[in-house]
Motif scaffolding. Sequence first.
Motif, short mmCIF file in Angstrom:
data_model
loop_
_atom_site.label_atom_id
_atom_site.label_comp_id
_atom_site.label_asym_id
_atom_site.label_seq_id
_atom_site.Cartn_x
_atom_site.Cartn_y
_atom_site.Cartn_z
N LEU A 1 46.99 35.63 29.07
CA LEU A 1 46.99 36.24 30.41
C LEU A 1 45.72 37.06 30.63
CD1 LEU A 1 48.73 36.75 32.98
CD2 LEU A 1 49.61 38.77 31.86
N LEU A 2 45.28 37.77 29.56
CA LEU A 2 44.14 38.68 29.71
C LEU A 2 42.78 38.00 29.60
CD1 LEU A 2 45.48 41.70 27.63
CD2 LEU A 2 45.24 41.59 30.11
N GLY A 3 42.71 36.86 28.86
CA GLY A 3 41.43 36.19 28.59
C GLY A 3 40.57 35.93 29.82
N PRO A 4 41.01 35.04 30.75
CA PRO A 4 40.17 34.76 31.94
C PRO A 4 39.87 35.96 32.84
CG PRO A 4 41.76 33.01 31.59
CD PRO A 4 42.13 34.10 30.64
N PRO A 5 40.86 36.86 33.15
CA PRO A 5 40.50 38.02 33.98
C PRO A 5 39.45 38.93 33.33
CG PRO A 5 42.85 37.72 34.01
CD PRO A 5 42.32 36.79 32.97
N ILE A 6 39.51 39.10 31.98
CA ILE A 6 38.48 39.91 31.32
C ILE A 6 37.12 39.24 31.51
CG2 ILE A 6 37.60 40.70 29.06
CD1 ILE A 6 40.52 41.13 28.20
N GLY A 7 37.11 37.89 31.34
CA GLY A 7 35.88 37.13 31.58
C GLY A 7 35.40 37.31 33.01
N GLY A 8 36.34 37.22 33.98
CA GLY A 8 36.01 37.40 35.40
C GLY A 8 35.44 38.78 35.68
N THR A 9 36.02 39.80 35.02
CA THR A 9 35.55 41.19 35.20
C THR A 9 34.12 41.32 34.66
OG1 THR A 9 37.82 41.91 34.88
CG2 THR A 9 36.14 43.62 34.79
N LEU A 10 33.85 40.70 33.49
CA LEU A 10 32.49 40.75 32.92
C LEU A 10 31.49 40.09 33.87
CD1 LEU A 10 33.19 39.85 29.16
CD2 LEU A 10 32.27 41.99 29.99
N ILE A 11 31.89 38.98 34.51
CA ILE A 11 31.01 38.28 35.45
C ILE A 11 30.78 39.15 36.69
CG2 ILE A 11 30.79 36.27 36.98
CD1 ILE A 11 32.56 34.78 34.80
N ASP A 12 31.86 39.76 37.21
CA ASP A 12 31.73 40.63 38.40
C ASP A 12 30.84 41.84 38.09
OD1 ASP A 12 33.28 39.06 40.03
OD2 ASP A 12 35.16 40.08 39.54
N THR A 13 30.98 42.39 36.87
CA THR A 13 30.25 43.61 36.50
C THR A 13 28.76 43.33 36.31
OG1 THR A 13 32.24 44.28 35.31
CG2 THR A 13 30.29 45.62 34.93
N PHE A 14 28.44 42.30 35.51
CA PHE A 14 27.03 42.07 35.16
C PHE A 14 26.34 41.04 36.06
CE2 PHE A 14 29.05 43.47 31.18
CZ PHE A 14 28.25 44.58 30.90
N GLY A 15 27.14 40.33 36.87
CA GLY A 15 26.56 39.29 37.72
C GLY A 15 25.97 38.14 36.92
N ASP A 16 26.39 38.03 35.66
CA ASP A 16 25.87 36.99 34.77
C ASP A 16 27.00 36.46 33.90
OD1 ASP A 16 24.36 35.37 33.18
OD2 ASP A 16 22.83 36.87 32.71
N TYR A 17 26.95 35.17 33.62
CA TYR A 17 28.04 34.55 32.86
C TYR A 17 27.88 34.70 31.35
CZ TYR A 17 29.95 32.20 36.99
OH TYR A 17 30.54 31.93 38.18
N LYS A 18 26.65 35.03 30.88
CA LYS A 18 26.42 34.93 29.43
C LYS A 18 27.28 35.91 28.62
CE LYS A 18 22.29 37.86 28.97
NZ LYS A 18 20.84 37.82 28.86
N TYR A 19 27.58 37.10 29.20
CA TYR A 19 28.38 38.08 28.47
C TYR A 19 29.80 37.59 28.23
CZ TYR A 19 24.41 41.03 29.55
OH TYR A 19 23.14 41.51 29.64
N MET A 20 30.30 36.81 29.22
CA MET A 20 31.65 36.23 29.07
C MET A 20 31.66 35.24 27.90
SD MET A 20 33.71 33.38 29.82
CE MET A 20 32.66 32.40 30.85
N PHE A 21 30.63 34.38 27.82
CA PHE A 21 30.56 33.40 26.73
C PHE A 21 30.40 34.08 25.37
CE2 PHE A 21 29.36 30.45 30.24
CZ PHE A 21 30.30 29.46 29.99
N ILE A 22 29.58 35.15 25.33
CA ILE A 22 29.36 35.88 24.07
C ILE A 22 30.67 36.54 23.61
CG2 ILE A 22 28.18 37.89 23.05
CD1 ILE A 22 25.72 37.04 24.83
N LYS A 23 31.39 37.14 24.58
CA LYS A 23 32.69 37.78 24.24
C LYS A 23 33.64 36.76 23.63
CE LYS A 23 36.07 37.73 26.88
NZ LYS A 23 37.40 37.05 27.00
N CYS A 24 33.77 35.60 24.29
CA CYS A 24 34.69 34.56 23.80
C CYS A 24 34.28 34.05 22.43
CB CYS A 24 34.74 33.39 24.79
SG CYS A 24 35.44 33.85 26.37
N GLY A 25 32.97 33.81 22.26
CA GLY A 25 32.46 33.30 20.98
C GLY A 25 32.73 34.27 19.84
N ALA A 26 32.43 35.55 20.07
CA ALA A 26 32.60 36.56 19.02
C ALA A 26 34.06 36.67 18.60
CB ALA A 26 32.09 37.91 19.53
N VAL A 27 34.96 36.68 19.58
CA VAL A 27 36.40 36.80 19.30
C VAL A 27 36.88 35.61 18.46
CG1 VAL A 27 38.66 36.60 20.41
CG2 VAL A 27 37.04 38.26 21.25
#
Length: 496
Positions: free
Chosen positions: A396-422
């Motif tokens: 439930l939390l995965g995609p919205p956290i990704g969406g929040t990272l995209i909204d915050t930084f205006g860039d998708y790379k932080y979302m991919f890095i978060k997912c990869g690290a986890v």
Amino acid sequence: PPPGRAPGPPDGGWGWAVVLGAFVSIGFAYAFPKGLAIFFKEIQDFFGTSYSEVAWISSIMLATTYGAGPISSILVNRYGSRPVVMFGGLLCGVGMISAAFCTSILQLYICVGFITGFGLALNLQPSVIIIGKYFLKKRPIANGLAMAGSPVMLCTLAPLNQFLFDNFGWRGSFLILGAILLHCCVAGALFRPIGAATASAKTQDALKGKITEDAMEISGPTNVSMENKTEEEGGKDCCEKINQYLDFSLFKHRGFLIYLIGNVLMFLGFFAPIVFLAPYAKHTGIDEYSAAFLLSVLAIVDMVARPTTGIIANSKWVRPRIQYFFSFAIAFNGACHLLCPLASSYTGLLVYSSFFGLAFGMVCAMLFETLMDLVGATRFTSAVGLVTIAECCTILLGPPIGGTLIDTFGDYKYMFIKCGAVMVLAGTFLFIMNYYNYRVLAKEEKERKTKEEDPKSVRTENEGRNNWNRDTTQVGPELEPLREEQEGVKKEMNGT
């Protein structure tokens, strides 16, 4: 089949028709929430909402699909797989058709998220459970083939959704998708019930080659013993029903706990990259059809990866070490996401999609097989229920956290890095803990063999089955306390 003459898991025959049905229903259950990502940009513009708000649609849907796992398991136990899947297909259709008339994002959460998500849950669990009843020796291959339904559906749904959207808008598309989801009812019709209670006893005999006193009693000539047996089984059913579906003794099972923690962590980064792959491609200036094609590439590779992984996992070298193989697949998945931000061109994204498809397919093909390997077929239904409840929070939390990272930084790379690290973290954790678990198991097995010299003569039905699971899947010592408890109870019941 007549009582007392039910076959064991046929490992073929009608089982392949069941795999086909599971292929369709598992395919929709997994691919549908991802395929909907095509409409997100337009729904976002239509209702004037943010990325993270729209991402909740997929999240609620996935979380409901997983969270409703135990309800699905209980319904399967009560009514069997066939009616549950057919009812699930009906719910999916109703949910999507009503979504076509929604006037707010909240209504979409209810219709698409909860109603369709619950329908998909009723498709997923029974399909996974029934494969375990129809297959034993070829189970990893059957699981791999059934799981291939997800990429095949995703491969078809991504371009289809784009085509439907272009011609009918998102409302018209939802109507048509609702009708397509009714095919789950047809898939459910293939799930012919198998004589479960007697089959298990017979399988045990065939596989162990030891006809016990209990089995003699089941197949004995007198009608009286048969009647007694069914009465006892009825009584047992009432007493054990609650414990069977919420078998909390699994939380004392070391292997199960390791699997649970690793998976809960993994799901935090598992679905978000797929949900945001098409929007990311559009963000980099790629046209809609090419963006949808990335999902198709991912799905085509995934399609080949799942059955292949099933065949590799079934080989005599990998099957005893399947937990290590699973850990590697998760870490490999994470490594792909960490490298994704380097892919700036369309060619780079195609390469990423291919590797992501391979890694994703490997994980999905072994997701349930590794759990069966740890807890054995008898406790699998209960284990799936407990795992899905725990997993639905991080799903439930995965995609919205990704969406929040995209909204915050205006860039998708932080979302991919978060997912990869986890995911790299989850894979490493599973690898180290499984190594430790195998070491401890080997030590306990050695100690048990020195102690256990005499009471081998009388085996009860469940005990024999658990022993067989131990022999084939190296679970033994973890089931030891449970087995002793069961032995005591069953001896009283059977009057042995």
